[in-house]
Design a protein around this motif. Structure first.
Motif, PDB file in Angstrom:
ATOM      1  N   GLY A  96      -9.054  -8.133 -21.234  1.00  0.00           N
ATOM      2  CA  GLY A  96      -9.436  -8.905 -19.635  1.00  0.00           C
ATOM      3  C   GLY A  96     -10.460  -7.774 -19.101  1.00  0.00           C
ATOM      4  O   GLY A  96      -9.821  -7.071 -17.737  1.00  0.00           O
ATOM      5  N   GLY A  97     -10.540  -6.447 -19.629  1.00  0.00           N
ATOM      6  CA  GLY A  97     -10.896  -5.851 -18.137  1.00  0.00           C
ATOM      7  C   GLY A  97     -12.329  -5.605 -17.221  1.00  0.00           C
ATOM      8  O   GLY A  97     -12.106  -6.011 -16.289  1.00  0.00           O
ATOM      9  N   GLY A  98     -12.707  -6.787 -18.033  1.00  0.00           N
ATOM     10  CA  GLY A  98     -14.058  -7.522 -16.582  1.00  0.00           C
ATOM     11  C   GLY A  98     -13.174  -8.207 -15.522  1.00  0.00           C
ATOM     12  O   GLY A  98     -13.600  -7.978 -13.797  1.00  0.00           O
ATOM     13  N   SER A  99     -12.161  -8.772 -16.121  1.00  0.00           N
ATOM     14  CA  SER A  99     -11.587  -9.776 -14.949  1.00  0.00           C
ATOM     15  C   SER A  99     -10.567  -9.103 -14.052  1.00  0.00           C
ATOM     16  O   SER A  99     -10.891  -8.823 -13.018  1.00  0.00           O
ATOM     17  CB  SER A  99     -10.627 -10.718 -16.505  1.00  0.00           C
ATOM     18  OG  SER A  99     -11.060 -11.673 -16.438  1.00  0.00           O
ATOM     19  N   ALA A 100     -10.311  -7.531 -14.804  1.00  0.00           N
ATOM     20  CA  ALA A 100      -9.442  -7.370 -14.349  1.00  0.00           C
ATOM     21  C   ALA A 100     -10.250  -5.852 -12.975  1.00  0.00           C
ATOM     22  O   ALA A 100      -9.821  -6.205 -12.252  1.00  0.00           O
ATOM     23  CB  ALA A 100      -8.757  -5.974 -14.871  1.00  0.00           C
ATOM     24  N   ASP A 101     -12.020  -5.472 -13.709  1.00  0.00           N
ATOM     25  CA  ASP A 101     -11.983  -4.960 -12.595  1.00  0.00           C
ATOM     26  C   ASP A 101     -13.425  -6.213 -11.267  1.00  0.00           C
ATOM     27  O   ASP A 101     -12.958  -5.790 -10.301  1.00  0.00           O
ATOM     28  CB  ASP A 101     -13.838  -4.618 -12.986  1.00  0.00           C
ATOM     29  CG  ASP A 101     -13.506  -3.260 -14.288  1.00  0.00           C
ATOM     30  OD1 ASP A 101     -12.794  -3.346 -14.418  1.00  0.00           O
ATOM     31  OD2 ASP A 101     -14.397  -3.528 -14.991  1.00  0.00           O
ATOM     32  N   ALA A 102     -13.359  -7.069 -11.096  1.00  0.00           N
ATOM     33  CA  ALA A 102     -13.390  -8.177  -9.886  1.00  0.00           C
ATOM     34  C   ALA A 102     -12.523  -8.177  -9.629  1.00  0.00           C
ATOM     35  O   ALA A 102     -12.656  -8.328  -7.803  1.00  0.00           O
ATOM     36  CB  ALA A 102     -13.845  -9.233 -11.375  1.00  0.00           C
ATOM     37  N   ALA A 103     -10.755  -8.666  -9.872  1.00  0.00           N
ATOM     38  CA  ALA A 103      -9.763  -8.426  -8.792  1.00  0.00           C
ATOM     39  C   ALA A 103      -9.680  -7.446  -8.288  1.00  0.00           C
ATOM     40  O   ALA A 103      -9.433  -7.442  -6.809  1.00  0.00           O
ATOM     41  CB  ALA A 103      -8.488  -9.126  -9.939  1.00  0.00           C
ATOM     42  N   PHE A 104     -10.147  -6.374  -9.062  1.00  0.00           N
ATOM     43  CA  PHE A 104      -9.525  -4.998  -8.189  1.00  0.00           C
ATOM     44  C   PHE A 104     -10.639  -4.621  -6.623  1.00  0.00           C
ATOM     45  O   PHE A 104      -9.880  -4.654  -6.565  1.00  0.00           O
ATOM     46  CB  PHE A 104      -9.400  -4.189  -9.030  1.00  0.00           C
ATOM     47  CG  PHE A 104      -7.659  -3.466  -9.287  1.00  0.00           C
ATOM     48  CD1 PHE A 104      -7.464  -2.543  -9.257  1.00  0.00           C
ATOM     49  CD2 PHE A 104      -7.745  -5.236 -10.382  1.00  0.00           C
ATOM     50  CE1 PHE A 104      -6.343  -2.483  -9.522  1.00  0.00           C
ATOM     51  CE2 PHE A 104      -5.701  -4.684 -10.979  1.00  0.00           C
ATOM     52  CZ  PHE A 104      -5.485  -3.636 -10.657  1.00  0.00           C
ATOM     53  N   THR A 105     -11.859  -5.431  -7.323  1.00  0.00           N
ATOM     54  CA  THR A 105     -12.538  -5.476  -6.524  1.00  0.00           C
ATOM     55  C   THR A 105     -12.291  -5.877  -5.174  1.00  0.00           C
ATOM     56  O   THR A 105     -12.067  -6.222  -3.491  1.00  0.00           O
ATOM     57  CB  THR A 105     -13.643  -5.422  -6.578  1.00  0.00           C
ATOM     58  OG1 THR A 105     -14.551  -5.066  -7.877  1.00  0.00           O
ATOM     59  CG2 THR A 105     -15.097  -5.724  -5.817  1.00  0.00           C
ATOM     60  N   LEU A 106     -12.014  -8.038  -5.283  1.00  0.00           N
ATOM     61  CA  LEU A 106     -11.714  -8.260  -3.649  1.00  0.00           C
ATOM     62  C   LEU A 106      -9.889  -7.940  -3.557  1.00  0.00           C
ATOM     63  O   LEU A 106     -10.005  -7.169  -1.824  1.00  0.00           O
ATOM     64  CB  LEU A 106     -11.163  -9.437  -4.477  1.00  0.00           C
ATOM     65  CG  LEU A 106     -12.037 -10.298  -5.593  1.00  0.00           C
ATOM     66  CD1 LEU A 106     -11.132 -12.000  -6.113  1.00  0.00           C
ATOM     67  CD2 LEU A 106     -12.714 -11.230  -4.621  1.00  0.00           C
ATOM     68  N   LYS A 107      -9.612  -7.368  -4.655  1.00  0.00           N
ATOM     69  CA  LYS A 107      -7.942  -6.683  -3.504  1.00  0.00           C
ATOM     70  C   LYS A 107      -8.487  -5.294  -2.951  1.00  0.00           C
ATOM     71  O   LYS A 107      -8.196  -4.828  -1.200  1.00  0.00           O
ATOM     72  CB  LYS A 107      -7.602  -6.163  -4.637  1.00  0.00           C
ATOM     73  CG  LYS A 107      -6.546  -7.178  -5.668  1.00  0.00           C
ATOM     74  CD  LYS A 107      -5.093  -6.991  -6.219  1.00  0.00           C
ATOM     75  CE  LYS A 107      -5.381  -5.775  -7.441  1.00  0.00           C
ATOM     76  NZ  LYS A 107      -4.278  -5.551  -7.752  1.00  0.00           N
TER      77      LYS A 107
END
Length: 267
Positions: A96-107
């Motif tokens: 899930g690395g790409g998904s984590a990067d996207a979500a953390f960008t939002l945060k």
């Protein structure tokens, strides 16, 4: 501002039915692990994305980090920023690395620009970026179902164990993972995972993709066996692979000695 988007593992993964839209209904438990990328945000004269670490292919505009920025920029008229991603979580691993990067960008954007979005609102934005992106907003053990986009929090604490990841040099494509999969209802409810002693997980908690992936990629099956041979209480492929993980009560200090060449070890 710097944040550290972490990986997740799947504990159990049941392919329970095929949907009319061609997707499959799944059941799994997402569990966050320590392996993490590094994401830095600084204000800039124009929107920029750069990367280091593991090579990222494709144009910046196609990266989920940049897509997450443009999503909130279009809603809140954000000023331009430079986002730099140091990539550590391997691609095509089921982590899930790409998904984590996207979500953390939002945060990070939410915090840096004081947008005052709550977790529910952030999850709605994350859903538009990918099915499992919303998990990383709260980033806590979660039972996921539907196509992996419906979540229920569960109480599961593995902090007393060490989780070790093994990743071969190759990845597993989605089509390969679904090849020969026959959807069926599991006889174990993953929402009750915390009530089952970890010593019993081996016989009760399955990843259905292993039945399809292991015959095609026997090296992955060998890595799972290697983890058990070195004392793992539980071992499994994560998601559709190609990474496998072992959960240990005591650290297997000699694991590197037994691991074949070309295998990446993450602790």
């Amino acid at each position: 501002m710097i944040s550290f988007p972490n990986a997740k593992i799947n504990i159990g993964l049941n392919v329970v039915s095929k949907r009319a839209d061609g997707y499959h209904n799944l059941e799994t438990v997402f569990y966050p692990v320590k392996l993490a990328d590094a994401l830095e945000l600084v204000e800039s004269e124009k929107p920029e994305f750069s990367a280091s670490g593991i090579q990222i292919d494709g144009a910046p505009e196609s990266n989920l980090v940049f897509k997450a920025y443009h999503l909130l920029q279009s809603k809140f008229n954000l000023p331009p920023v430079h986002l730099h991603l140091h990539k550590v979580i391997p691609f095509g691993a089921g982590l899930g690395g790409g998904s984590a990067d996207a979500a953390f960008t939002l945060k990070v954007l939410n915090e840096y620009f004081s947008l005052e979005l709550n977790d529910d609102q952030l999850e709605k934005y994350a859903t538009t970026l990918g099915a499992d992106c919303p998990f990383f907003i709260r980033n806590k053990p979660t039972f996921a179902h539907g196509i992996g986009d419906q979540f229920e929090a569960i109480e599961l604490d593995l902090s007393g164990y060490e989780i070790i990841l093994l990743k071969p040099e190759f990845s597993v494509g989605t089509a390969d993972a679904y090849r020969n999969i026959i959807p069926q209802k599991s006889d174990f409810d993953l929402r009750k995972l915390a009530d089952l002693p970890i010593e019993e997980w081996k016989d009760r908690v399955k990843n259905d993709f292993e039945k399809s992936v292991f015959p095609q990629f026997p090296q992955i099956a060998s890595l799972k066996n290697l983890l058990y041979e070195n004392g793992a209480e539980y071992a499994s492929m994560s998601g559709s692979g190609s990474a496998v993980y072992g959960i240990f009560r005591h650290s297997p200090v000699d694991l590197a000695k037994f691991t074949p060449p070309g295998i990446f070890i993450y602790r």
